[in-house]
Design an enzyme around this catalytic site. Sequence first.
Site, mmCIF file in Angstrom:
data_model
loop_
_atom_site.group_PDB
_atom_site.id
_atom_site.type_symbol
_atom_site.label_atom_id
_atom_site.label_comp_id
_atom_site.label_asym_id
_atom_site.label_seq_id
_atom_site.Cartn_x
_atom_site.Cartn_y
_atom_site.Cartn_z
ATOM 1 N N CYS A 148 0.860 -1.185 0.000
ATOM 2 C CA CYS A 148 0.000 0.000 0.000
ATOM 3 C C CYS A 148 0.895 1.233 0.000
ATOM 4 C CB CYS A 148 -0.956 0.002 1.194
ATOM 5 S SG CYS A 148 -0.130 0.210 2.795
ATOM 6 N N SER A 149 0.321 2.395 0.253
ATOM 7 C CA SER A 149 1.101 3.628 0.161
ATOM 8 C C SER A 149 2.101 3.780 1.296
ATOM 9 C CB SER A 149 0.175 4.848 0.133
ATOM 10 O OG SER A 149 -0.602 4.841 -1.043
#
Length: 383
Positions: A78-79
């Site tokens: 994810c980020s």
Amino acid sequence: MSTNPVQLRGMTAAELTKKIFANEPLFILDVRNEKDFNDWKIEGNQIQAINIPYFELLDGVDSVLEKMPGNQEVLVVCSKEGSSKFVAEQLIEQKRSDVSYLVGGMKSWSEHLEPVKIGDLKDGGSIYQFVRIGKGCLSYMVISDGEAAIIDTLRMTEVFENFAKENNAVIKHTLDTHLHADHISGGRRLAELTGASYWLPPKDADEVVFDYHKLEENADITVGNTKINIQPVYSPGHTIGSTSLIVDDKYLLSGDILFIQSIGRPDLAGKAEDWVGDLRNTLYSRYKQLSEDLIVLPAHFGKSTELGGGGKVAARLGDLYRENFGLNIQDDTEFRKTVTENLPSQPNAYQEIRQTNMGKITPSNEEQREMEIGPNRCAVHDN
């Protein structure tokens, strides 16, 4: 409370890089939103990736289980890492024991630098390539007789400081082959930290607000026993000041003019029509006068297929003249059309990055990270 004995494991950007360099198979579940995934993702020759946004997995991961290979290592991405840890924990609850998450998320992936030795120098010393694999940027360090020069330094300056120290070298020079538009240069800052000389092509420095040494033809720079010969390769086209370096009569550091599978784009300062002729002249005339045996070391790569053995990004100049499409467009009109039309979108925040590299604005560290998120887009690829 879970009775599953499997512990959640994190995989660092360095560990992931080594897997990609070694062509190890890996399945990636990217839980960012679809737009971010399509814009920029982790790639490799043995990487298989799917995108299922995090919000679609809040009620359970059953829908993703059937899409995952049964006997392959899985990495959730994810980020920033929080969402990937949550999803990875859910997968472990479903008896998947081969799951890990990317530590620091795509932010850490964007900033990781992996040093790769390119070769030894004639009079002792070595040249190293620093692969910023998540963004496709490439920096170089020449070490000879206790001195070091760094070319196209990235903003993660401590990596270069530490590497030089580990190799008992004092940083004497930092050089930028041109004014960068896709990433923030660390050259000037590293020079200030170490007392080194900072070099920049003067034709790219009209608007800079700091002092620098002029990187131009006839400016021979010596590193220990090794001469970096800045001649005869003033090589405009990507920018008006682009200057290539020949190291040890063996290596051609081509900046953003020539890549392994592509060529530089001339439009990032808004002057594509003005600079396209310079680009063609550099690639089809000036570089043609150089030895075909020079090893081209570019400042970027665009595709994972450009990674060679051990992660090296390098190729013989003569081979590129046979294989690189951008060096084989004989018709001038067709060349102009290729490098001025149908180009990829411009790099994220490229105007602000150029302003930063001129010294006109001083964004915070977090602002710099945000400005650089995403892939580099410095090349004209054969579509």
